[in-house]
Enzyme design. Structure first.
Site, PDB file in Angstrom:
ATOM      1  N   LYS A 125       0.883  -1.307   0.166  1.00 52.24           N
ATOM      2  CA  LYS A 125       0.065  -0.134   0.106  1.00 52.24           C
ATOM      3  C   LYS A 125       0.824   1.320  -0.010  1.00 52.24           C
ATOM      4  O   LYS A 125       0.306   2.312  -0.543  1.00 52.24           O
ATOM      5  CB  LYS A 125      -1.023  -0.164   1.292  1.00 52.24           C
ATOM      6  N   GLY A 154      -5.761  -6.491   5.283  1.00 53.59           N
ATOM      7  CA  GLY A 154      -5.194  -7.885   5.144  1.00 53.59           C
ATOM      8  C   GLY A 154      -6.280  -8.792   4.408  1.00 53.59           C
ATOM      9  O   GLY A 154      -6.287  -8.876   3.329  1.00 53.59           O
ATOM     10  N   LYS A 225      -3.788   3.427   3.054  1.00 55.22           N
ATOM     11  CA  LYS A 225      -4.913   2.549   2.940  1.00 55.22           C
ATOM     12  C   LYS A 225      -6.201   3.504   2.528  1.00 55.22           C
ATOM     13  O   LYS A 225      -6.949   3.116   1.730  1.00 55.22           O
ATOM     14  CB  LYS A 225      -5.265   1.517   3.954  1.00 55.22           C
TER      15      LYS A 225
END
Ligand code: NDP
Ligand code: HSE
Length: 461
Positions: A125, A154, A225
Protein backbone atom coordinates in the site's frame (compact mmCIF):
# COMPACT_ATOMS: atom_id res chain seq x y z
CA UNK A 1 -41.40 -35.43 -10.81
CA UNK A 2 -43.33 -38.56 -11.90
CA UNK A 3 -41.80 -41.99 -11.73
CA UNK A 4 -41.60 -42.20 -15.51
CA UNK A 5 -39.53 -39.02 -15.77
CA UNK A 6 -35.83 -39.59 -15.62
CA UNK A 7 -33.37 -37.24 -13.96
CA UNK A 8 -30.92 -35.56 -16.30
CA UNK A 9 -27.55 -37.12 -15.86
CA UNK A 10 -25.36 -35.06 -13.52
CA UNK A 11 -22.29 -33.59 -15.09
CA UNK A 12 -19.27 -34.45 -13.01
CA UNK A 13 -17.91 -31.41 -11.20
CA UNK A 14 -14.30 -30.62 -11.92
CA UNK A 15 -12.53 -31.59 -8.74
CA UNK A 16 -9.13 -30.89 -7.38
CA UNK A 17 -7.72 -33.93 -9.13
CA UNK A 18 -8.67 -32.27 -12.42
CA UNK A 19 -6.23 -29.52 -11.48
CA UNK A 20 -3.41 -32.00 -11.82
CA UNK A 21 -4.38 -32.31 -15.46
CA UNK A 22 -4.32 -28.56 -16.20
CA UNK A 23 -2.27 -28.34 -19.35
CA UNK A 24 -1.41 -24.67 -19.08
CA UNK A 25 1.39 -23.65 -16.74
CA UNK A 26 1.83 -20.10 -15.45
CA UNK A 27 5.20 -19.33 -13.90
CA UNK A 28 4.87 -17.27 -10.74
CA UNK A 29 7.72 -15.09 -9.48
CA UNK A 30 7.47 -14.34 -5.78
CA UNK A 31 9.33 -11.22 -4.68
CA UNK A 32 9.84 -11.39 -0.91
CA UNK A 33 9.68 -14.27 1.53
CA UNK A 34 8.94 -12.56 4.83
CA UNK A 35 5.79 -12.70 6.97
CA UNK A 36 3.42 -12.76 4.00
CA UNK A 37 5.63 -14.04 1.17
CA UNK A 38 6.58 -17.20 3.04
CA UNK A 39 2.89 -18.08 3.51
CA UNK A 40 2.15 -17.45 -0.15
CA UNK A 41 5.02 -19.79 -1.05
CA UNK A 42 3.64 -22.43 1.30
CA UNK A 43 0.15 -22.26 -0.21
CA UNK A 44 1.51 -22.41 -3.77
CA UNK A 45 3.56 -25.49 -2.91
CA UNK A 46 0.90 -27.25 -0.79
CA UNK A 47 -2.29 -26.52 -2.74
CA UNK A 48 -1.11 -26.83 -6.33
CA UNK A 49 -3.93 -29.10 -7.56
CA UNK A 50 -6.74 -27.11 -5.99
CA UNK A 51 -5.32 -23.84 -7.28
CA UNK A 52 -4.96 -25.32 -10.76
CA UNK A 53 -8.57 -26.55 -10.72
CA UNK A 54 -9.80 -23.09 -9.74
CA UNK A 55 -7.64 -21.03 -12.04
CA UNK A 56 -7.38 -23.31 -15.08
CA UNK A 57 -3.61 -23.31 -15.04
CA UNK A 58 -0.91 -24.84 -12.90
CA UNK A 59 0.66 -22.04 -10.85
CA UNK A 60 4.31 -23.01 -10.78
CA UNK A 61 6.45 -21.22 -8.23
CA UNK A 62 9.37 -20.27 -10.45
CA UNK A 63 11.46 -18.72 -7.70
CA UNK A 64 11.49 -16.46 -4.66
CA UNK A 65 13.58 -13.28 -4.59
CA UNK A 66 15.00 -12.35 -1.20
CA UNK A 67 17.61 -9.98 0.15
CA UNK A 68 19.58 -12.57 2.04
CA UNK A 69 19.70 -16.20 0.90
CA UNK A 70 20.72 -17.34 4.37
CA UNK A 71 17.99 -15.73 6.49
CA UNK A 72 15.84 -18.05 8.56
CA UNK A 73 12.38 -18.53 6.98
CA UNK A 74 9.00 -19.02 8.68
CA UNK A 75 8.30 -22.12 6.55
CA UNK A 76 10.47 -24.88 5.13
CA UNK A 77 11.12 -24.20 1.45
CA UNK A 78 13.35 -25.87 -1.12
CA UNK A 79 16.50 -23.80 -0.95
CA UNK A 80 16.93 -23.84 -4.73
CA UNK A 81 13.82 -21.67 -5.11
CA UNK A 82 15.54 -18.74 -3.40
CA UNK A 83 17.42 -16.19 -5.48
CA UNK A 84 18.94 -12.77 -4.95
CA UNK A 85 18.49 -11.88 -8.63
CA UNK A 86 14.97 -10.46 -8.60
CA UNK A 87 15.21 -8.97 -12.10
CA UNK A 88 16.09 -12.28 -13.75
CA UNK A 89 13.25 -13.94 -11.83
CA UNK A 90 10.74 -11.32 -13.04
CA UNK A 91 11.97 -11.76 -16.62
CA UNK A 92 11.28 -15.49 -16.45
CA UNK A 93 7.72 -15.23 -15.07
CA UNK A 94 4.16 -15.00 -16.39
CA UNK A 95 2.76 -13.59 -13.13
CA UNK A 96 4.57 -11.65 -10.41
CA UNK A 97 3.68 -11.41 -6.71
CA UNK A 98 5.41 -8.48 -5.03
CA UNK A 99 5.69 -8.83 -1.25
CA UNK A 100 8.94 -7.03 -0.54
CA UNK A 101 7.35 -3.82 0.64
CA UNK A 102 8.87 -0.34 0.43
CA UNK A 103 9.23 1.83 -2.65
CA UNK A 104 12.41 0.60 -4.34
CA UNK A 105 13.24 -1.88 -5.75
CA UNK A 106 9.56 -2.94 -5.57
CA UNK A 107 8.46 -0.14 -7.92
CA UNK A 108 11.08 -0.87 -10.61
CA UNK A 109 10.41 -4.60 -10.45
CA UNK A 110 6.65 -4.10 -10.79
CA UNK A 111 7.20 -1.80 -13.78
CA UNK A 112 9.60 -4.33 -15.30
CA UNK A 113 6.95 -7.04 -15.01
CA UNK A 114 4.14 -4.87 -16.36
CA UNK A 115 6.19 -3.66 -19.33
CA UNK A 116 6.67 -7.20 -20.48
CA UNK A 117 2.93 -7.83 -20.10
CA UNK A 118 3.08 -9.87 -16.88
CA UNK A 119 0.25 -9.16 -14.40
CA UNK A 120 1.23 -8.30 -10.85
CA UNK A 121 -0.32 -8.95 -7.43
CA UNK A 122 0.95 -6.78 -4.59
CA UNK A 123 0.23 -5.96 -0.95
CA UNK A 124 2.30 -2.81 -1.08
CA UNK A 125 0.00 0.00 0.00
CA UNK A 126 2.89 2.38 0.64
CA UNK A 127 3.93 2.15 -3.00
CA UNK A 128 0.38 2.27 -4.39
CA UNK A 129 -0.57 5.30 -2.29
CA UNK A 130 2.49 7.10 -3.64
CA UNK A 131 2.70 5.92 -7.26
CA UNK A 132 -0.58 4.06 -7.87
CA UNK A 133 -1.94 6.21 -10.75
CA UNK A 134 1.32 5.90 -12.76
CA UNK A 135 1.53 2.15 -12.15
CA UNK A 136 -2.12 1.58 -13.11
CA UNK A 137 -1.67 3.61 -16.30
CA UNK A 138 1.37 1.58 -17.21
CA UNK A 139 -0.56 -1.65 -16.53
CA UNK A 140 -3.40 -0.44 -18.81
CA UNK A 141 -0.95 0.47 -21.56
CA UNK A 142 0.62 -3.00 -21.43
CA UNK A 143 -2.60 -4.95 -21.07
CA UNK A 144 -1.46 -6.24 -17.69
CA UNK A 145 -3.33 -6.36 -14.41
CA UNK A 146 -2.24 -4.86 -11.08
CA UNK A 147 -4.23 -6.31 -8.16
CA UNK A 148 -3.91 -5.31 -4.53
CA UNK A 149 -6.60 -6.84 -2.30
CA UNK A 150 -3.95 -7.53 0.36
CA UNK A 151 -2.93 -3.89 0.50
CA UNK A 152 -5.98 -2.88 2.55
CA UNK A 153 -7.18 -4.67 5.66
CA UNK A 154 -5.27 -7.95 5.24
CA UNK A 155 -7.61 -10.89 4.68
CA UNK A 156 -10.80 -8.83 4.41
CA UNK A 157 -12.26 -8.73 0.91
CA UNK A 158 -12.79 -4.98 0.58
CA UNK A 159 -11.08 -3.88 -2.63
CA UNK A 160 -13.12 -6.21 -4.85
CA UNK A 161 -16.48 -5.35 -3.21
CA UNK A 162 -15.82 -1.64 -3.66
CA UNK A 163 -14.33 -1.96 -7.13
CA UNK A 164 -16.84 -4.48 -8.50
CA UNK A 165 -19.84 -5.31 -6.31
CA UNK A 166 -20.62 -1.65 -5.53
CA UNK A 167 -19.66 -0.22 -8.91
CA UNK A 168 -23.33 0.39 -9.70
CA UNK A 169 -23.97 2.29 -6.48
CA UNK A 170 -22.82 5.65 -5.11
CA UNK A 171 -20.55 5.25 -2.09
CA UNK A 172 -20.76 8.25 0.21
CA UNK A 173 -18.59 7.27 3.17
CA UNK A 174 -15.99 4.74 4.19
CA UNK A 175 -15.07 4.47 7.84
CA UNK A 176 -12.58 1.90 8.99
CA UNK A 177 -10.10 0.43 11.38
CA UNK A 178 -7.46 -0.49 8.82
CA UNK A 179 -4.28 -0.83 10.83
CA UNK A 180 -3.94 -3.95 12.97
CA UNK A 181 -0.88 -2.82 14.88
CA UNK A 182 -2.46 0.36 16.24
CA UNK A 183 -5.74 -1.39 16.96
CA UNK A 184 -3.82 -4.05 18.85
CA UNK A 185 -1.90 -1.42 20.85
CA UNK A 186 -5.00 0.65 21.71
CA UNK A 187 -6.94 -2.50 22.59
CA UNK A 188 -4.18 -3.77 24.88
CA UNK A 189 -3.92 -0.37 26.56
CA UNK A 190 -7.71 -0.30 27.00
CA UNK A 191 -8.28 -3.84 28.23
CA UNK A 192 -5.09 -4.81 30.09
CA UNK A 193 -3.66 -1.40 30.90
CA UNK A 194 -0.50 -2.39 28.97
CA UNK A 195 2.08 0.31 28.36
CA UNK A 196 2.33 1.60 24.79
CA UNK A 197 5.90 0.28 24.25
CA UNK A 198 5.06 -3.24 25.50
CA UNK A 199 1.96 -3.48 23.31
CA UNK A 200 3.95 -2.31 20.28
CA UNK A 201 6.72 -4.86 20.92
CA UNK A 202 4.13 -7.65 21.07
CA UNK A 203 2.49 -6.45 17.83
CA UNK A 204 5.92 -6.58 16.18
CA UNK A 205 6.57 -10.07 17.52
CA UNK A 206 3.24 -11.26 16.12
CA UNK A 207 4.15 -9.97 12.64
CA UNK A 208 1.48 -7.24 12.44
CA UNK A 209 3.78 -4.23 12.35
CA UNK A 210 5.57 -2.89 9.29
CA UNK A 211 9.37 -3.34 9.11
CA UNK A 212 9.54 0.23 10.45
CA UNK A 213 6.62 0.47 12.90
CA UNK A 214 6.68 4.27 12.69
CA UNK A 215 4.44 3.88 9.62
CA UNK A 216 1.86 2.13 11.80
CA UNK A 217 2.14 4.30 14.90
CA UNK A 218 2.17 7.64 13.04
CA UNK A 219 -0.86 6.62 10.98
CA UNK A 220 0.94 6.59 7.61
CA UNK A 221 0.06 2.95 6.92
CA UNK A 222 -3.63 3.66 7.61
CA UNK A 223 -3.39 6.85 5.52
CA UNK A 224 -2.02 4.89 2.54
CA UNK A 225 -4.95 2.47 2.84
CA UNK A 226 -7.41 5.34 3.24
CA UNK A 227 -6.08 6.90 0.01
CA UNK A 228 -6.60 3.61 -1.85
CA UNK A 229 -10.11 3.14 -0.46
CA UNK A 230 -11.09 6.72 -1.29
CA UNK A 231 -9.72 6.45 -4.83
CA UNK A 232 -11.80 3.34 -5.52
CA UNK A 233 -14.90 4.44 -3.61
CA UNK A 234 -15.17 7.91 -5.15
CA UNK A 235 -13.55 7.23 -8.57
CA UNK A 236 -11.13 10.10 -8.09
CA UNK A 237 -7.37 10.08 -7.63
CA UNK A 238 -6.43 10.44 -3.94
CA UNK A 239 -2.80 10.21 -2.94
CA UNK A 240 -1.10 9.93 0.43
CA UNK A 241 -0.43 13.68 0.40
CA UNK A 242 -4.19 14.34 0.29
CA UNK A 243 -4.81 12.47 3.55
CA UNK A 244 -4.78 14.45 6.79
CA UNK A 245 -3.08 12.15 9.22
CA UNK A 246 -2.54 11.94 12.97
CA UNK A 247 -1.20 8.79 14.62
CA UNK A 248 -1.57 7.33 18.10
CA UNK A 249 1.82 8.31 19.54
CA UNK A 250 0.22 11.05 21.67
CA UNK A 251 -2.67 8.96 22.99
CA UNK A 252 -1.97 8.55 26.70
CA UNK A 253 -3.12 6.03 29.29
CA UNK A 254 -5.04 8.97 30.83
CA UNK A 255 -6.91 9.59 27.55
CA UNK A 256 -7.86 5.94 27.40
CA UNK A 257 -8.96 5.83 31.04
CA UNK A 258 -11.00 9.02 30.66
CA UNK A 259 -12.64 7.71 27.50
CA UNK A 260 -13.45 4.45 29.27
CA UNK A 261 -15.05 6.23 32.21
CA UNK A 262 -17.32 8.15 29.84
CA UNK A 263 -18.35 5.03 27.91
CA UNK A 264 -16.02 5.52 24.95
CA UNK A 265 -13.15 3.61 23.39
CA UNK A 266 -10.32 5.16 21.37
CA UNK A 267 -9.69 3.77 17.88
CA UNK A 268 -7.48 4.92 15.02
CA UNK A 269 -10.06 5.53 12.29
CA UNK A 270 -9.60 6.11 8.59
CA UNK A 271 -12.45 8.24 7.30
CA UNK A 272 -13.15 8.98 3.66
CA UNK A 273 -16.30 10.87 2.75
CA UNK A 274 -18.00 12.80 0.03
CA UNK A 275 -18.62 16.31 1.28
CA UNK A 276 -21.00 18.93 -0.11
CA UNK A 277 -19.79 22.46 0.39
CA UNK A 278 -21.69 25.68 -0.39
CA UNK A 279 -25.46 26.07 -0.79
CA UNK A 280 -28.05 25.24 -3.40
CA UNK A 281 -26.89 25.80 -6.97
CA UNK A 282 -23.42 26.83 -5.77
CA UNK A 283 -22.92 23.56 -3.88
CA UNK A 284 -19.94 21.54 -5.02
CA UNK A 285 -18.94 18.03 -4.17
CA UNK A 286 -15.54 17.24 -2.76
CA UNK A 287 -13.90 14.58 -0.71
CA UNK A 288 -12.23 14.51 2.67
CA UNK A 289 -9.86 11.73 3.66
CA UNK A 290 -8.35 11.63 7.13
CA UNK A 291 -6.85 9.34 9.75
CA UNK A 292 -6.88 10.14 13.44
CA UNK A 293 -7.47 8.66 16.89
CA UNK A 294 -11.21 8.87 17.50
CA UNK A 295 -13.50 8.36 20.47
CA UNK A 296 -16.29 5.92 19.68
CA UNK A 297 -19.21 5.01 21.98
CA UNK A 298 -18.63 1.49 23.34
CA UNK A 299 -21.84 0.29 21.73
CA UNK A 300 -20.70 1.34 18.24
CA UNK A 301 -19.96 -1.76 16.08
CA UNK A 302 -16.42 -0.57 15.37
CA UNK A 303 -15.76 -0.37 19.13
CA UNK A 304 -16.06 -4.16 19.26
CA UNK A 305 -13.16 -4.64 16.83
CA UNK A 306 -10.47 -6.09 19.08
CA UNK A 307 -6.79 -7.00 18.80
CA UNK A 308 -5.26 -6.78 15.33
CA UNK A 309 -8.66 -7.20 13.67
CA UNK A 310 -9.79 -4.67 11.09
CA UNK A 311 -13.24 -3.57 10.00
CA UNK A 312 -14.46 -1.30 7.25
CA UNK A 313 -17.90 0.37 7.14
CA UNK A 314 -19.13 1.40 3.75
CA UNK A 315 -22.16 3.61 3.29
CA UNK A 316 -23.69 3.65 -0.15
CA UNK A 317 -26.83 5.39 -1.41
CA UNK A 318 -28.66 2.22 -2.37
CA UNK A 319 -26.90 -0.56 -0.46
CA UNK A 320 -27.07 1.37 2.82
CA UNK A 321 -24.54 0.43 5.49
CA UNK A 322 -22.22 -2.53 4.98
CA UNK A 323 -19.56 -3.78 7.36
CA UNK A 324 -16.55 -5.91 6.43
CA UNK A 325 -14.68 -7.49 9.32
CA UNK A 326 -11.71 -9.83 9.73
CA UNK A 327 -8.01 -10.28 10.26
CA UNK A 328 -6.25 -7.14 9.07
CA UNK A 329 -2.66 -8.33 9.29
CA UNK A 330 -0.44 -11.36 9.73
CA UNK A 331 1.14 -13.80 7.32
CA UNK A 332 -1.59 -16.37 6.69
CA UNK A 333 -4.58 -13.99 6.53
CA UNK A 334 -2.78 -11.61 4.18
CA UNK A 335 -1.58 -14.51 2.05
CA UNK A 336 -5.24 -15.49 1.62
CA UNK A 337 -5.98 -12.13 -0.02
CA UNK A 338 -2.87 -12.43 -2.20
CA UNK A 339 -3.91 -15.89 -3.35
CA UNK A 340 -7.43 -14.69 -4.21
CA UNK A 341 -5.94 -12.06 -6.49
CA UNK A 342 -3.49 -14.55 -7.95
CA UNK A 343 -6.17 -17.10 -8.84
CA UNK A 344 -8.42 -14.49 -10.43
CA UNK A 345 -5.47 -12.98 -12.33
CA UNK A 346 -4.52 -16.47 -13.55
CA UNK A 347 -8.12 -17.09 -14.72
CA UNK A 348 -8.02 -13.94 -16.80
CA UNK A 349 -4.63 -14.86 -18.18
CA UNK A 350 -5.95 -18.30 -19.16
CA UNK A 351 -8.98 -16.68 -20.83
CA UNK A 352 -6.76 -14.14 -22.61
CA UNK A 353 -8.88 -11.34 -21.07
CA UNK A 354 -7.50 -7.81 -20.88
CA UNK A 355 -6.43 -6.48 -17.47
CA UNK A 356 -9.04 -4.60 -15.46
CA UNK A 357 -8.56 -0.87 -15.36
CA UNK A 358 -8.70 1.32 -12.27
CA UNK A 359 -8.68 4.64 -14.05
CA UNK A 360 -10.44 7.35 -12.06
CA UNK A 361 -13.41 8.81 -13.90
CA UNK A 362 -13.40 12.26 -12.31
CA UNK A 363 -11.28 14.57 -10.20
CA UNK A 364 -12.99 15.74 -7.01
CA UNK A 365 -11.47 18.60 -4.98
CA UNK A 366 -10.16 17.81 -1.51
CA UNK A 367 -12.22 19.65 1.12
CA UNK A 368 -10.17 21.69 3.61
CA UNK A 369 -10.58 21.96 7.38
CA UNK A 370 -13.26 24.65 6.98
CA UNK A 371 -15.66 22.14 5.41
CA UNK A 372 -15.36 19.21 7.85
CA UNK A 373 -17.66 19.00 10.89
CA UNK A 374 -16.79 16.69 13.80
CA UNK A 375 -17.43 16.45 17.54
CA UNK A 376 -14.38 16.77 19.77
CA UNK A 377 -13.20 15.68 23.19
CA UNK A 378 -10.78 18.16 24.78
CA UNK A 379 -8.80 17.60 27.97
CA UNK A 380 -7.39 20.53 29.98
CA UNK A 381 -5.29 20.87 33.15
CA UNK A 382 -6.40 24.03 34.93
CA UNK A 383 -5.92 25.76 38.28
CA UNK A 384 -8.85 24.99 40.57
CA UNK A 385 -9.98 28.62 40.99
CA UNK A 386 -13.35 30.37 40.91
CA UNK A 387 -14.33 31.55 37.41
CA UNK A 388 -11.97 29.30 35.44
CA UNK A 389 -14.75 27.16 34.03
CA UNK A 390 -16.75 30.15 32.84
CA UNK A 391 -13.68 31.73 31.18
CA UNK A 392 -12.98 28.48 29.32
CA UNK A 393 -16.66 28.13 28.37
CA UNK A 394 -16.76 31.67 27.02
CA UNK A 395 -13.85 30.90 24.64
CA UNK A 396 -15.89 28.02 23.20
CA UNK A 397 -18.83 30.40 22.78
CA UNK A 398 -16.72 33.10 21.09
CA UNK A 399 -15.81 30.62 18.34
CA UNK A 400 -19.33 29.25 17.98
CA UNK A 401 -18.33 25.83 19.35
CA UNK A 402 -21.16 24.37 21.40
CA UNK A 403 -20.37 22.20 24.47
CA UNK A 404 -22.29 18.94 24.75
CA UNK A 405 -20.85 17.64 28.03
CA UNK A 406 -18.20 18.51 30.61
CA UNK A 407 -16.56 16.49 33.39
CA UNK A 408 -14.27 17.80 36.12
CA UNK A 409 -11.79 15.83 38.24
CA UNK A 410 -10.11 17.58 41.16
CA UNK A 411 -6.47 16.85 41.98
CA UNK A 412 -5.13 18.01 45.36
CA UNK A 413 -5.80 21.18 47.42
CA UNK A 414 -9.04 22.21 49.07
CA UNK A 415 -11.73 22.63 46.39
CA UNK A 416 -11.78 26.22 44.99
CA UNK A 417 -8.89 27.31 47.24
CA UNK A 418 -6.64 28.08 44.28
CA UNK A 419 -4.03 25.63 45.53
CA UNK A 420 -5.23 22.54 43.70
CA UNK A 421 -5.60 21.59 40.05
CA UNK A 422 -8.49 20.25 38.07
CA UNK A 423 -8.75 18.23 34.94
CA UNK A 424 -11.58 19.34 32.66
CA UNK A 425 -12.86 17.16 29.81
CA UNK A 426 -15.26 18.72 27.32
CA UNK A 427 -17.18 17.01 24.55
CA UNK A 428 -18.41 19.42 21.89
CA UNK A 429 -21.22 19.32 19.38
CA UNK A 430 -20.10 19.13 15.76
CA UNK A 431 -17.81 21.99 14.81
CA UNK A 432 -15.36 22.71 12.01
CA UNK A 433 -11.75 21.76 12.60
CA UNK A 434 -10.82 25.37 11.99
CA UNK A 435 -13.17 26.68 14.71
CA UNK A 436 -11.88 24.01 17.06
CA UNK A 437 -8.23 24.83 16.36
CA UNK A 438 -8.87 28.53 17.06
CA UNK A 439 -10.76 27.65 20.25
CA UNK A 440 -7.91 25.46 21.51
CA UNK A 441 -5.32 28.13 20.66
CA UNK A 442 -7.23 30.75 22.69
CA UNK A 443 -7.84 28.37 25.60
CA UNK A 444 -4.09 27.71 25.80
CA UNK A 445 -3.56 31.45 26.29
CA UNK A 446 -5.79 31.67 29.36
CA UNK A 447 -3.71 32.24 32.55
CA UNK A 448 -5.53 29.57 34.53
CA UNK A 449 -4.97 26.88 31.88
CA UNK A 450 -1.79 24.90 32.51
CA UNK A 451 -2.03 22.68 29.46
CA UNK A 452 -4.31 21.21 26.84
CA UNK A 453 -3.70 17.50 27.45
CA UNK A 454 -5.63 16.09 24.52
CA UNK A 455 -7.78 16.95 21.52
CA UNK A 456 -9.55 13.92 20.07
CA UNK A 457 -12.35 13.60 17.52
CA UNK A 458 -15.56 11.80 18.44
CA UNK A 459 -17.60 9.74 15.95
CA UNK A 460 -20.77 7.72 16.20
CA UNK A 461 -22.65 9.94 18.71
P1 NDP B 1 8.71 -8.63 5.52
O1 NDP B 1 9.58 -7.50 5.93
O2 NDP B 1 8.37 -9.66 6.52
O3 NDP B 1 9.36 -9.36 4.26
C1 NDP B 1 9.93 -8.68 3.19
C2 NDP B 1 10.60 -9.67 2.27
O4 NDP B 1 11.10 -8.99 1.14
C3 NDP B 1 11.79 -10.39 2.91
O5 NDP B 1 11.79 -11.73 2.53
C4 NDP B 1 13.00 -9.68 2.32
O6 NDP B 1 14.13 -10.52 2.14
C5 NDP B 1 12.47 -9.29 0.96
N1 NDP B 1 13.14 -8.09 0.47
C6 NDP B 1 13.10 -6.85 0.99
N2 NDP B 1 13.85 -6.01 0.27
C7 NDP B 1 14.38 -6.74 -0.73
C8 NDP B 1 15.26 -6.45 -1.79
N3 NDP B 1 15.75 -5.22 -1.97
N4 NDP B 1 15.60 -7.46 -2.63
C9 NDP B 1 15.13 -8.71 -2.46
N5 NDP B 1 14.28 -9.05 -1.45
C10 NDP B 1 13.93 -8.08 -0.61
O7 NDP B 1 7.38 -7.97 4.91
P2 NDP B 1 5.89 -8.48 5.04
O8 NDP B 1 5.79 -9.86 4.53
O9 NDP B 1 5.35 -8.17 6.37
O10 NDP B 1 5.13 -7.47 4.04
C11 NDP B 1 5.27 -7.60 2.65
C12 NDP B 1 4.31 -6.61 1.98
O11 NDP B 1 2.98 -6.93 2.33
C13 NDP B 1 4.52 -5.15 2.40
O12 NDP B 1 4.24 -4.32 1.30
C14 NDP B 1 3.50 -4.95 3.48
O13 NDP B 1 3.09 -3.61 3.62
C15 NDP B 1 2.36 -5.80 2.94
N6 NDP B 1 1.44 -6.29 3.94
C16 NDP B 1 1.90 -6.90 5.07
C17 NDP B 1 1.02 -7.36 6.01
C18 NDP B 1 1.47 -8.04 7.25
O14 NDP B 1 0.63 -8.39 8.08
N7 NDP B 1 2.77 -8.27 7.45
C19 NDP B 1 -0.42 -7.21 5.82
C20 NDP B 1 -0.80 -6.56 4.58
C21 NDP B 1 0.11 -6.12 3.68
P3 NDP B 1 14.92 -11.16 3.41
O15 NDP B 1 13.94 -12.11 4.04
O16 NDP B 1 16.07 -11.85 2.83
O17 NDP B 1 15.23 -10.00 4.28
N1 HSE C 1 1.27 -3.14 9.57
C1 HSE C 1 -0.02 -3.35 9.01
C2 HSE C 1 -1.04 -3.38 10.13
C3 HSE C 1 -0.04 -4.66 8.27
O1 HSE C 1 -0.65 -3.39 11.29
O2 HSE C 1 -2.23 -3.36 9.84
C4 HSE C 1 -1.29 -4.81 7.45
O3 HSE C 1 -1.31 -3.91 6.40
Amino acid sequence: MTETQTRPERKALPDEAAGAEASKVLKVALLGCGTVGSQVARILLEDGDALAARSGARLELAGIAVRSLDSKRDVDLPRELLTDDAEALVDSADLVVELMGGIEPARSLILRAIRKGASVVTGNKALLAQDGPALFEEADRNNAELSFEAAVAGAIPIIRPIRESLSGDRITRVLGIVNGTTNYILDQMDTTGAAFADALAEAQRLGYAEADPTADVEGHDAAAKAALLATLAFHTPVSLDDVRCQGIANVTAEDIAAAKESGFVIKLLAIAELVRTGDGGAATEGTSVRVHPTLLPREHPLAAVRGAYNAVFVEAENAGQLMFYGAGAGGRPTASAVMGDLVSTARRAVAGAPGRTDTATRRLPMVGVEGIFTSYSIGLEVADQPGVLSRVASVFAEHGVSIEAMRQTLEGGAPGSGTGRAELRFVTHRATEQALAETVADIKNLDAVESVTSVLRVEGV
